[in-house]
Design a protein around this motif. Structure first.
Motif, mmCIF file in Angstrom:
data_model
loop_
_atom_site.group_PDB
_atom_site.id
_atom_site.type_symbol
_atom_site.label_atom_id
_atom_site.label_comp_id
_atom_site.label_asym_id
_atom_site.label_seq_id
_atom_site.Cartn_x
_atom_site.Cartn_y
_atom_site.Cartn_z
ATOM 1 N N ALA A 1 1.473 1.882 54.360
ATOM 2 C CA ALA A 1 1.575 3.108 53.389
ATOM 3 C C ALA A 1 2.816 3.719 53.693
ATOM 4 N N VAL A 2 3.479 3.765 54.829
ATOM 5 C CA VAL A 2 4.545 4.451 55.880
ATOM 6 C C VAL A 2 6.067 3.756 54.598
ATOM 7 N N MET A 3 5.512 2.722 54.073
ATOM 8 C CA MET A 3 6.880 2.030 54.230
ATOM 9 C C MET A 3 6.286 1.985 52.812
ATOM 10 N N VAL A 4 5.752 1.938 52.379
ATOM 11 C CA VAL A 4 5.856 2.654 50.014
ATOM 12 C C VAL A 4 6.882 3.267 49.944
ATOM 13 N N LEU A 5 6.455 4.568 51.177
ATOM 14 C CA LEU A 5 6.634 6.094 50.563
ATOM 15 C C LEU A 5 8.304 5.688 50.760
ATOM 16 N N VAL A 6 8.403 5.346 52.444
ATOM 17 C CA VAL A 6 10.263 5.442 52.186
ATOM 18 C C VAL A 6 10.485 4.491 51.166
ATOM 19 N N PHE A 7 10.098 3.619 50.786
ATOM 20 C CA PHE A 7 10.851 2.516 49.765
ATOM 21 C C PHE A 7 11.511 3.593 48.921
ATOM 22 N N LEU A 8 9.913 4.161 48.115
ATOM 23 C CA LEU A 8 10.340 5.016 46.918
ATOM 24 C C LEU A 8 11.429 6.261 47.523
ATOM 25 N N SER A 9 10.731 6.790 48.335
ATOM 26 C CA SER A 9 12.114 7.684 48.574
ATOM 27 C C SER A 9 13.153 7.780 48.931
ATOM 28 N N THR A 10 13.773 6.939 49.386
ATOM 29 C CA THR A 10 15.174 6.523 49.635
ATOM 30 C C THR A 10 15.935 5.831 48.127
ATOM 31 N N VAL A 11 15.251 4.940 47.572
ATOM 32 C CA VAL A 11 15.606 4.974 46.057
ATOM 33 C C VAL A 11 16.247 6.397 45.029
ATOM 34 N N LEU A 12 14.509 7.187 45.218
ATOM 35 C CA LEU A 12 14.704 8.433 44.055
ATOM 36 C C LEU A 12 16.280 8.928 45.146
ATOM 37 N N ILE A 13 16.272 9.288 45.640
ATOM 38 C CA ILE A 13 17.859 9.638 46.732
ATOM 39 C C ILE A 13 18.743 9.355 46.364
ATOM 40 N N SER A 14 18.647 7.846 45.964
ATOM 41 C CA SER A 14 20.481 7.362 46.071
ATOM 42 C C SER A 14 20.134 7.433 44.463
ATOM 43 N N ALA A 15 19.198 7.907 43.848
ATOM 44 C CA ALA A 15 19.244 7.658 42.477
ATOM 45 C C ALA A 15 20.123 8.762 41.937
ATOM 46 N N SER A 16 19.319 10.084 42.370
ATOM 47 C CA SER A 16 19.476 11.793 42.783
ATOM 48 C C SER A 16 21.233 11.837 42.809
ATOM 49 N N LEU A 17 21.176 11.367 43.911
ATOM 50 C CA LEU A 17 22.851 11.391 44.606
ATOM 51 C C LEU A 17 24.033 11.106 43.294
ATOM 52 N N THR A 18 23.516 10.162 42.084
ATOM 53 C CA THR A 18 24.350 8.948 42.200
ATOM 54 C C THR A 18 24.465 10.128 40.685
ATOM 55 N N ILE A 19 23.547 11.027 40.155
ATOM 56 C CA ILE A 19 23.839 11.325 38.956
ATOM 57 C C ILE A 19 24.105 12.276 39.487
ATOM 58 N N MET A 20 24.426 12.766 39.903
ATOM 59 C CA MET A 20 24.967 14.295 40.696
ATOM 60 C C MET A 20 26.638 13.787 40.777
ATOM 61 N N ALA A 21 26.993 12.568 41.351
ATOM 62 C CA ALA A 21 28.534 11.656 41.079
ATOM 63 C C ALA A 21 28.579 11.993 39.683
ATOM 64 N N VAL A 22 27.860 11.375 38.634
ATOM 65 C CA VAL A 22 28.144 11.538 37.310
ATOM 66 C C VAL A 22 28.535 12.142 36.767
ATOM 67 N N LYS A 23 27.897 13.520 37.317
ATOM 68 C CA LYS A 23 27.943 15.098 36.342
ATOM 69 C C LYS A 23 29.634 15.472 36.928
ATOM 70 N N LEU A 24 29.548 15.252 38.672
ATOM 71 C CA LEU A 24 31.001 15.610 38.924
ATOM 72 C C LEU A 24 32.169 14.568 38.420
ATOM 73 N N PHE A 25 31.847 13.292 37.813
ATOM 74 C CA PHE A 25 33.086 12.935 37.957
ATOM 75 C C PHE A 25 32.880 12.254 36.597
ATOM 76 N N PRO A 26 32.152 12.332 35.611
ATOM 77 C CA PRO A 26 31.797 11.421 34.099
ATOM 78 C C PRO A 26 32.891 10.416 33.736
ATOM 79 N N VAL A 27 31.586 9.501 32.853
ATOM 80 C CA VAL A 27 32.768 8.708 32.889
ATOM 81 C C VAL A 27 32.548 8.534 30.902
#
Length: 406
Positions: free
Chosen positions: A76-102
């Motif tokens: 159960a902990v593993m599933v939560l860790v996997f899901l959380s880190t993937v969403l954190i990396s995606a959210s961080l990239t969305i912010m990066a795209v906002k700051l440095f648009p393509v």
């Protein structure tokens, strides 16, 4: 000085081989293609060893565990860790795209890969199962093999004293294939050196072409995530000691990931690093093989970059709440469905292109970016599994897990 060399000679020779290969690629360019078979031989040895290693490591870890409630909590902990880190990396990239648009103009490139469209049900069946036992032995059926290994482990656990002999066999097989990996890794300086030479010589010039801006955004975000976010995860898992142990044991897995561009090939290196860090075996032997297939922070970042590029290509904005929510959902799906083989992920690209309703012309640019970011994506996907296992240990075993295991 001699003791330092004895302790680090494997890493020293590995780095020397990588540097020599990179220099050969820069100097001789595409002529280093002749070295590619050497790298492929090394990679093939890893692939042939990794299937039995994954089976024995997962099945033995579950089969030897007597506290089934502990295993349930860990999963159960593993599933939560996997899901959380993937969403954190995606959210961080969305912010990066906002700051440095393509905004650069992306030109369409003819499709070079044959992609067979199948109904979702057929894709799901093929992802989770095989129709014949021997098909489990292919790295292309890695998730099916992992599921089979989990079932075997639970069956061994449920067999009680009747399963003792089989449990001993699984433990012995796990130990034997760990040493098979050690023997194969003695060839790593030559094998990875040849692979680095090929990658630098053949793909290096493309990094400065029309995709430079999007690639720069990806590699910049990836380096930040690798250095700072992984350090933060390691700190959450084990404090300063956790940070030191993670980075001290992350050199060989990182070099193997970049050299092979395969999360599956990197499983043995990650398992070895996890043991040296002090992650409990029942956590590492389940989390790391499963993570190689299901947990992909690097693919999460590349998925957002690809979406931003395709949106820019068709003159659409990537900043509405609806698009962002769809992007986060698709990123989780892409992270799950992408395989652990080199240059995988085309199914994931088809998924997000279909979800947003883009025409087929949107596929080639996404594929090109996916290929060019593959080394960094694999680095994040693979080494992220080890730090994820540290987080699982922290929230399963308690905050003092490292002190009791190290």
């Amino acid at each position: 000085m001699n003791s330092f060399y004895e302790n680090y000679k494997g890493i020293i020779w590995l780095i020397a081989g990588i540097i020599a290969g990179s220099l050969a690629g820069l100097i001789f360019g595409e002529s280093v293609k002749v070295l590619k078979p050497i790298g492929e031989i090394f990679l093939n040895l890893l692939f042939t060893a990794v299937i039995p290693l994954v089976f024995f490591s997962i099945a033995s870890a579950i089969g030897s565990l007597k506290e089934t409630n502990k295993l349930s909590k860990m999963m159960a902990v593993m599933v939560l860790v996997f899901l959380s880190t993937v969403l954190i990396s995606a959210s961080l990239t969305i912010m990066a795209v906002k700051l440095f648009p393509v905004h650069e103009h992306m030109t369409n490139t003819p499709l070079t890969e044959n992609i067979v469209k199948k109904p979702f049900g057929d894709q799901l069946t093929q992802l989770l199962t095989t129709s014949e036992f021997f098909e489990l032995l292919s790295r292309k059926s890695m998730l099916a093999m992992i599921i089979f290994s989990v079932l075997t482990g639970f069956a061994t656990l449920r067999s009680g004293e009747y399963g003792t002999a089989f449990s001993n066999f699984l433990n012995a097989g796990n130990e034997v294939f760990k040493h098979v990996f050690i023997l194969i890794m003695k060839l790593a300086p030559i094998g990875l050196g040849a692979y680095f030479a090929y990658q630098v010589g053949v793909f290096g010039p493309q990094l400065f072409g029309a995709y430079a801006r999007s690639l720069g955004l990806y590699y910049g975000t990836g380096v930040f995530y690798f250095v700072f976010i992984f350090t933060f995860y390691a700190f959450v898992a084990g404090g300063i000691k956790g940070v030191k142990k993670y980075w001290n044991n992350n050199i060989v897995p990182s070099a193997t990931a970049v050299g092979t561009c395969s999360s599956i090939a990197n499983i043995p290196a990650n398992l070895d690093a996890a043991a040296k860090i002090g992650i409990p075996a029942y956590i590492a032997n389940v989390t790391i093989p499963l993570g190689a297939t299901l947990h992909k922070d690097g693919s999460s970042i590349s998925s957002i970059i690809k979406m931003a590029v395709v949106f820019a290509m068709f003159g659409k904005g990537f900043d509405s709440m609806e698009n962002i929510l769809i992007a986060l959902g698709m990123t989780v799906l892409v992270s799950i469905v992408e395989g652990g083989i080199p240059n995988g992920g085309y199914v994931g690209e088809l998924l997000f292109i279909s979800a947003y309703g883009f025409p087929p012309e949107a596929l080639p640019p996404a594929m090109i970016i996916g290929t060019l970011v593959d080394p960094m994506a694999t680095l994040l996907n693979s080494t992220g599994d080890t730090v994820a296992a540290m987080l699982v240990a922290r929230f399963t075993e308690g905050k003092n897990w490292l002190a009791t295991k190290a």
